[in-house]
Motif scaffolding. Structure first.
Motif, PDB file in Angstrom:
ATOM      1  N   LEU A 371       0.828  -1.205   0.000  1.00 38.81           N
ATOM      2  CA  LEU A 371       0.000   0.000   0.000  1.00 38.81           C
ATOM      3  C   LEU A 371       0.861   1.253   0.000  1.00 38.81           C
ATOM      4  O   LEU A 371       1.991   1.244   0.489  1.00 38.81           O
ATOM      5  N   ARG A 372       0.319   2.357  -0.533  1.00 37.40           N
ATOM      6  CA  ARG A 372       1.009   3.629  -0.573  1.00 37.40           C
ATOM      7  C   ARG A 372       0.035   4.757  -0.210  1.00 37.40           C
ATOM      8  O   ARG A 372      -1.192   4.607  -0.319  1.00 37.40           O
ATOM      9  N   THR A 373       0.586   5.878   0.214  1.00 37.60           N
ATOM     10  CA  THR A 373      -0.227   7.038   0.561  1.00 37.60           C
ATOM     11  C   THR A 373      -1.140   7.433  -0.599  1.00 37.60           C
ATOM     12  O   THR A 373      -0.697   7.530  -1.736  1.00 37.60           O
ATOM     13  N   GLY A 374      -2.418   7.651  -0.291  1.00 36.68           N
ATOM     14  CA  GLY A 374      -3.357   8.104  -1.305  1.00 36.68           C
ATOM     15  C   GLY A 374      -4.005   7.012  -2.124  1.00 36.68           C
ATOM     16  O   GLY A 374      -4.845   7.302  -2.985  1.00 36.68           O
ATOM     17  N   ASP A 375      -3.647   5.741  -1.894  1.00 35.09           N
ATOM     18  CA  ASP A 375      -4.305   4.656  -2.610  1.00 35.09           C
ATOM     19  C   ASP A 375      -5.804   4.686  -2.317  1.00 35.09           C
ATOM     20  O   ASP A 375      -6.226   4.727  -1.163  1.00 35.09           O
ATOM     21  N   VAL A 376      -6.617   4.652  -3.379  1.00 38.73           N
ATOM     22  CA  VAL A 376      -8.072   4.659  -3.251  1.00 38.73           C
ATOM     23  C   VAL A 376      -8.587   3.271  -3.594  1.00 38.73           C
ATOM     24  O   VAL A 376      -8.269   2.724  -4.648  1.00 38.73           O
ATOM     25  N   PHE A 377      -9.390   2.683  -2.699  1.00 38.79           N
ATOM     26  CA  PHE A 377      -9.854   1.305  -2.893  1.00 38.79           C
ATOM     27  C   PHE A 377     -11.004   1.252  -3.895  1.00 38.79           C
ATOM     28  O   PHE A 377     -12.111   1.716  -3.616  1.00 38.79           O
ATOM     29  N   VAL A 378     -10.720   0.659  -5.068  1.00 41.58           N
ATOM     30  CA  VAL A 378     -11.766   0.402  -6.056  1.00 41.58           C
ATOM     31  C   VAL A 378     -12.549  -0.844  -5.652  1.00 41.58           C
ATOM     32  O   VAL A 378     -13.760  -0.927  -5.831  1.00 41.58           O
ATOM     33  N   ARG A 379     -11.832  -1.799  -5.084  1.00 46.25           N
ATOM     34  CA  ARG A 379     -12.478  -3.008  -4.593  1.00 46.25           C
ATOM     35  C   ARG A 379     -11.711  -3.529  -3.391  1.00 46.25           C
ATOM     36  O   ARG A 379     -10.485  -3.486  -3.347  1.00 46.25           O
ATOM     37  N   LEU A 380     -12.439  -4.029  -2.399  1.00 40.11           N
ATOM     38  CA  LEU A 380     -11.842  -4.618  -1.213  1.00 40.11           C
ATOM     39  C   LEU A 380     -12.664  -5.850  -0.861  1.00 40.11           C
ATOM     40  O   LEU A 380     -13.809  -5.733  -0.405  1.00 40.11           O
ATOM     41  N   GLY A 381     -12.095  -7.022  -1.127  1.00 38.49           N
ATOM     42  CA  GLY A 381     -12.885  -8.240  -0.981  1.00 38.49           C
ATOM     43  C   GLY A 381     -13.991  -8.243  -2.016  1.00 38.49           C
ATOM     44  O   GLY A 381     -13.755  -8.105  -3.213  1.00 38.49           O
ATOM     45  N   ASP A 382     -15.229  -8.367  -1.528  1.00 37.66           N
ATOM     46  CA  ASP A 382     -16.380  -8.376  -2.425  1.00 37.66           C
ATOM     47  C   ASP A 382     -17.040  -7.009  -2.539  1.00 37.66           C
ATOM     48  O   ASP A 382     -18.061  -6.874  -3.226  1.00 37.66           O
ATOM     49  N   VAL A 383     -16.482  -6.002  -1.877  1.00 40.63           N
ATOM     50  CA  VAL A 383     -17.106  -4.677  -1.844  1.00 40.63           C
ATOM     51  C   VAL A 383     -16.418  -3.758  -2.851  1.00 40.63           C
ATOM     52  O   VAL A 383     -15.196  -3.578  -2.793  1.00 40.63           O
ATOM     53  N   GLU A 384     -17.188  -3.184  -3.740  1.00 41.25           N
ATOM     54  CA  GLU A 384     -16.643  -2.227  -4.694  1.00 41.25           C
ATOM     55  C   GLU A 384     -16.808  -0.811  -4.153  1.00 41.25           C
ATOM     56  O   GLU A 384     -17.837  -0.465  -3.577  1.00 41.25           O
ATOM     57  N   TYR A 385     -15.786   0.002  -4.348  1.00 40.89           N
ATOM     58  CA  TYR A 385     -15.758   1.390  -3.904  1.00 40.89           C
ATOM     59  C   TYR A 385     -16.255   1.504  -2.455  1.00 40.89           C
ATOM     60  O   TYR A 385     -17.255   2.167  -2.163  1.00 40.89           O
ATOM     61  N   PRO A 386     -15.555   0.855  -1.512  1.00 40.93           N
ATOM     62  CA  PRO A 386     -16.047   0.822  -0.129  1.00 40.93           C
ATOM     63  C   PRO A 386     -15.910   2.169   0.578  1.00 40.93           C
ATOM     64  O   PRO A 386     -14.941   2.903   0.375  1.00 40.93           O
ATOM     65  N   SER A 387     -16.886   2.480   1.414  1.00 37.43           N
ATOM     66  CA  SER A 387     -16.747   3.603   2.334  1.00 37.43           C
ATOM     67  C   SER A 387     -15.842   3.148   3.472  1.00 37.43           C
ATOM     68  O   SER A 387     -15.457   1.973   3.551  1.00 37.43           O
ATOM     69  N   ILE A 388     -15.517   4.046   4.364  1.00 35.99           N
ATOM     70  CA  ILE A 388     -14.638   3.686   5.467  1.00 35.99           C
ATOM     71  C   ILE A 388     -15.264   2.602   6.336  1.00 35.99           C
ATOM     72  O   ILE A 388     -14.587   1.674   6.784  1.00 35.99           O
ATOM     73  N   VAL A 389     -16.567   2.689   6.577  1.00 34.28           N
ATOM     74  CA  VAL A 389     -17.245   1.693   7.411  1.00 34.28           C
ATOM     75  C   VAL A 389     -17.253   0.339   6.716  1.00 34.28           C
ATOM     76  O   VAL A 389     -16.938  -0.692   7.325  1.00 34.28           O
ATOM     77  N   GLU A 390     -17.598   0.319   5.435  1.00 31.07           N
ATOM     78  CA  GLU A 390     -17.634  -0.938   4.691  1.00 31.07           C
ATOM     79  C   GLU A 390     -16.242  -1.548   4.578  1.00 31.07           C
ATOM     80  O   GLU A 390     -16.078  -2.777   4.674  1.00 31.07           O
ATOM     81  N   GLY A 391     -15.233  -0.710   4.378  1.00 32.29           N
ATOM     82  CA  GLY A 391     -13.871  -1.207   4.274  1.00 32.29           C
ATOM     83  C   GLY A 391     -13.402  -1.850   5.561  1.00 32.29           C
ATOM     84  O   GLY A 391     -12.772  -2.919   5.555  1.00 32.29           O
ATOM     85  N   ARG A 392     -13.708  -1.204   6.678  1.00 31.99           N
ATOM     86  CA  ARG A 392     -13.325  -1.778   7.974  1.00 31.99           C
ATOM     87  C   ARG A 392     -13.984  -3.138   8.190  1.00 31.99           C
ATOM     88  O   ARG A 392     -13.348  -4.098   8.628  1.00 31.99           O
ATOM     89  N   ARG A 393     -15.273  -3.205   7.891  1.00 37.17           N
ATOM     90  CA  ARG A 393     -15.991  -4.465   8.098  1.00 37.17           C
ATOM     91  C   ARG A 393     -15.425  -5.572   7.227  1.00 37.17           C
ATOM     92  O   ARG A 393     -15.280  -6.723   7.670  1.00 37.17           O
ATOM     93  N   ALA A 394     -15.087  -5.256   5.980  1.00 36.54           N
ATOM     94  CA  ALA A 394     -14.546  -6.264   5.073  1.00 36.54           C
ATOM     95  C   ALA A 394     -13.213  -6.798   5.580  1.00 36.54           C
ATOM     96  O   ALA A 394     -12.953  -8.002   5.542  1.00 36.54           O
ATOM     97  N   ILE A 395     -12.359  -5.884   6.074  1.00 36.13           N
ATOM     98  CA  ILE A 395     -11.048  -6.310   6.581  1.00 36.13           C
ATOM     99  C   ILE A 395     -11.206  -7.140   7.849  1.00 36.13           C
ATOM    100  O   ILE A 395     -10.574  -8.182   8.013  1.00 36.13           O
ATOM    101  N   GLN A 396     -12.060  -6.697   8.763  1.00 33.20           N
ATOM    102  CA  GLN A 396     -12.227  -7.424  10.022  1.00 33.20           C
ATOM    103  C   GLN A 396     -12.859  -8.793   9.811  1.00 33.20           C
ATOM    104  O   GLN A 396     -12.610  -9.728  10.569  1.00 33.20           O
ATOM    105  N   ALA A 397     -13.674  -8.919   8.758  1.00 29.53           N
ATOM    106  CA  ALA A 397     -14.285 -10.220   8.458  1.00 29.53           C
ATOM    107  C   ALA A 397     -13.277 -11.205   7.878  1.00 29.53           C
ATOM    108  O   ALA A 397     -13.547 -12.408   7.822  1.00 29.53           O
TER     109      ALA A 397
END
Length: 691
Positions: A371-397
């Protein structure tokens, strides 16, 4: 090397002070036992085997005097003291061993007339409570001395009031002449009837407030006087404590970060647009006006709606540095209920940004994973364009697994090009496999919206964005026909449009390949106009946090006032400690916020860096907390012993050894679990583990 030496000395000082606080507690037990006529067999500073010992009538010995004392006493020698004073191997704390009393064996008794068991119950109560009393007295003395010397602290003055925050919505009490909302420059004098001398008092009072009731604030406002407000605090996303949405006033002088944080400082001033600035440089002029606070820069940026303003700094060496600084909007927040409770979400009329990697460097685990500064998540797991809340949940799962990610990354080295949309030649898509640890963490800080991107996550329901945005991953291209390339552009154009018309047309670009821009109209209702009208702008790159807080000296004008301040602080800290347990039960304070010995020592080293008076203040807080915790009605603590003694006083017979043993084991189990939990929390905080 100097930093390592200083840190080591501070750590040694804090450990020594910790032990001294415990020794004072034990000294209370010792003196009370002597007063009650109870034989004290050992008074030890430290634990484990004795290094050296002293016994009146025998003098100093290497190791313990117990064997020699037993032999000489059996021979009938007189003039030997029954008490051994020892310095033990582990010099952290200490203990008092009385004849007939053993915490590890409640059934242990002695029929000797000078044993603990033989004295009347009320005298045993005095002995048990004396340790707590000595801690309270010593804490009060430390606070009095600290306020006599003077404590440097941030005043209870507001430097920032977040738009849409509880402070911004605070309602005046019994005053029709004052508009709702706190302002920059307001000084909070009292909260729920308690005086606040520093901004830390404000923070603690709000965090400890009852979540079921609003807080009442007595505010001193320039040119108006004292005004009362009522506000309903809400949980902050970062602190997870009740907050008003305010920050302390900042001076015009940049921080002195020290060698450890120098790289972060240099990166910060570079992002602000003035890489040649050095620590402790002073901001002297903004747009041709003399200034003396960082808040003046905020006011200038807000007046320009984030447009660049000219600035002048003077370095400690006398050099003048001139340049310009642009601003970024401070987004309003909203409480949104979800499966795991209420979450604080930043948004702009419901538009939410895609989860982004906050500034990161080579020391971070996230950097090692790509990862690098400013990387924007297009997809994280099964979630596309995650918000901060969705991104956290995906990582913790994905605990102890690997989660697949796709990020947008600027290809230019300084990260200044592109808009993070994926449609610009200066960005690229990077695929990563991110390992998630057992705690559900990857190892990077998060940002909800990159200031140089208009890429959108799912909109907030019930807002203008929910009506306008077709799908997540949409990018705002223009507002009212004017091109926008960043969050600052978007906010600026929305503010301008809301002042000129009742609605505005947005040009949006769908993430679907080959899509053409589409237009949609959003209307400005009264709430939207108010939100945009009160939007605040801070220096880009988090520049406001690079300025030193305003400071005052908390010192009594005379010994009497210092004593009053010290005794008042003793009471406040004691009440706060008890309130912490109540708020844990009510749920407004989470278990994750508790600290154990490791965390307290770490905090102590930070206090040590602030000067001698703050060291005394810290040990005063430790002493009070030890008194409160040790007097809780938990078996094996002094409070638990007092419960047993109270039973004996009322019934005329002691609690049975079986009941005491069971209670002691239960108490040990409870304390053991608490110790493991708080130590786990401490380690995570010290390692700086984030998402």
């Amino acid at each position: 090397m100097p930093d390592l030496l200083t840190d080591g000395l501070n750590l040694a000082l804090i450990l020594f002070g910790f032990g001294l606080v415990i020794v004072i507690h034990e000294l209370g037990h010792f003196l009370a036992a002597r007063w009650a006529g109870v034989r004290v067999e050992t008074f030890s500073v430290g634990f484990g085997d004795a290094l050296v010992s002293f016994r009146p009538g025998m003098g100093w010995r290497r190791g313990s005097t117990l064997a020699e004392y037993a032999a000489r006493s059996a021979a009938g020698e007189d003039g030997l003291s029954p008490t051994e004073y020892r310095l033990s191997v582990v010099p952290l704390g200490g203990y008092v061993k009385m004849l007939g009393q053993d915490d590890a064996d409640p059934s242990h008794r002695s029929d000797a007339p000078d044993s603990y068991n033989s004295v009347v119950v009320w005298k045993r109560m005095v002995i048990i409570s004396a340790g707590v009393v000595f801690n309270v007295i010593s804490a009060a003395a430390l606070f009095v001395i600290a306020f006599s010397i003077g404590l440097t602290a941030a005043p209870p003055e507001l430097g920032v009031v977040e738009s849409g925050s509880p402070a911004a919505l605070a309602a005046p009490i019994d005053s029709d002449a004052v508009e709702p909302g706190l302002r920059r420059g307001d000084v909070i004098r009292r909260i729920n009837g308690r005086t606040t001398r520093s901004f830390n008092d404000v923070f603690i009072a709000v965090a400890m407030s009852d979540v079921r009731r609003p807080v009442e604030l007595e505010v001193e406002r320039p040119e108006v006087g004292l005004v009362s407000f009522s506000a309903e605090p809400r949980e902050g996303e970062l602190t997870q404590l009740l907050e008003l949405g305010v920050a302390a006033a900042r001076s015009s002088v940049l921080l002195d970060p020290g060698a450890k944080q120098l790289n972060d400082f240099q990166a910060g001033v570079a992002r602000m647009g003035l890489p040649s600035l050095t620590p402790e440089s002073r901001l002297t002029r903004v747009d041709g006006r003399d200034v003396d606070r960082a808040g003046d820069l905020v006011e200038a940026l807000t007046a320009q709606r984030g447009g660049e303003v000219t600035v002048r700094f003077e370095t400690p060496g006398g050099e003048t540095i001139e340049g310009s600084i642009g601003g970024v909007p401070v987004l309003p927040t909203a409480n949104v209920a979800g499966p795991s409770g209420v979450t604080v979400i930043s948004h702009l009329l419901g538009f939410r940004g895609v989860m982004t990697v906050a500034p990161i460097d080579e020391t971070s685990k996230g950097w090692e994973k790509g990862l690098r500064t400013g990387d924007v998540f297009v997809r994280l797991g099964d979630v596309e364009y995650p918000s901060i809340v969705e991104g956290r949940r995906a990582i913790q799962a994905a605990r102890q697994q690997t989660i697949e990610a796709v990020v947008l990354r600027r290809s230019d080295e300084d990260g200044s090009g592109g808009d993070g949309s994926g449609g610009d030649s200066s960005t690229e898509r990077v695929r990563l496999s991110l390992e998630v640890d057992a705690e559900g963490r990857v190892g990077f800080g998060i940002a909800e919206w990159d200031a140089r991107s208009t890429l959108l996550a799912a909109p907030l329901e019930g807002t203008q964005a929910a009506d306008a945005q077709p799908v997540r991953g949409t990018r705002v291209v223009a507002v009212g026909g004017r091109t926008v390339d960043s969050l600052a552009d978007l906010a600026r154009e929305l503010v301008t449009a809301s002042e000129a018309a009742d609605a505005v047309t947005l040009t949006l670009l769908s993430p679907v390949a080959g899509s053409e821009p589409s237009e949609v109209e959003i209307a400005f209702d009264e709430d939207a106009r108010q939100t945009l009208a009160t939007l605040r702008w801070h220096p880009k790159g988090g520049g406001l946090g690079l300025f030193q807080p305003e400071e005052i000296v908390l010192r009594g004008a005379n010994p009497v006032e210092s004593a009053a301040m010290g005794f008042g602080e003793t009471r406040r800290v004691m009440e706060t400690t008890y309130l912490t347990f109540l708020r844990l039960f009510q749920g407004s304070i989470r278990v994750e916020k508790l600290s154990g010995p490791i965390g307290i020592v770490h905090v102590g080293t930070l206090f040590a860096g602030r000067g001698f008076a703050w060291i005394l203040f810290f040990f005063g807080m430790v002493s009070i907390n030890l008194a409160v915790i040790n007097f809780l009605p938990v078996p094996i603590t002094d409070g638990g012993h007092m419960i047993f003694l109270a039973w004996e006083q009322v019934t005329g017979r002691p609690v049975s050894p079986i009941v005491q043993n069971i209670a002691a084991l239960a108490g040990l189990a409870v304390l053991g679990v608490v110790f493991v939990v708080v130590t786990y929390n401490d380690v995570l905080r010290l390692l700086g583990l984030s998402v």
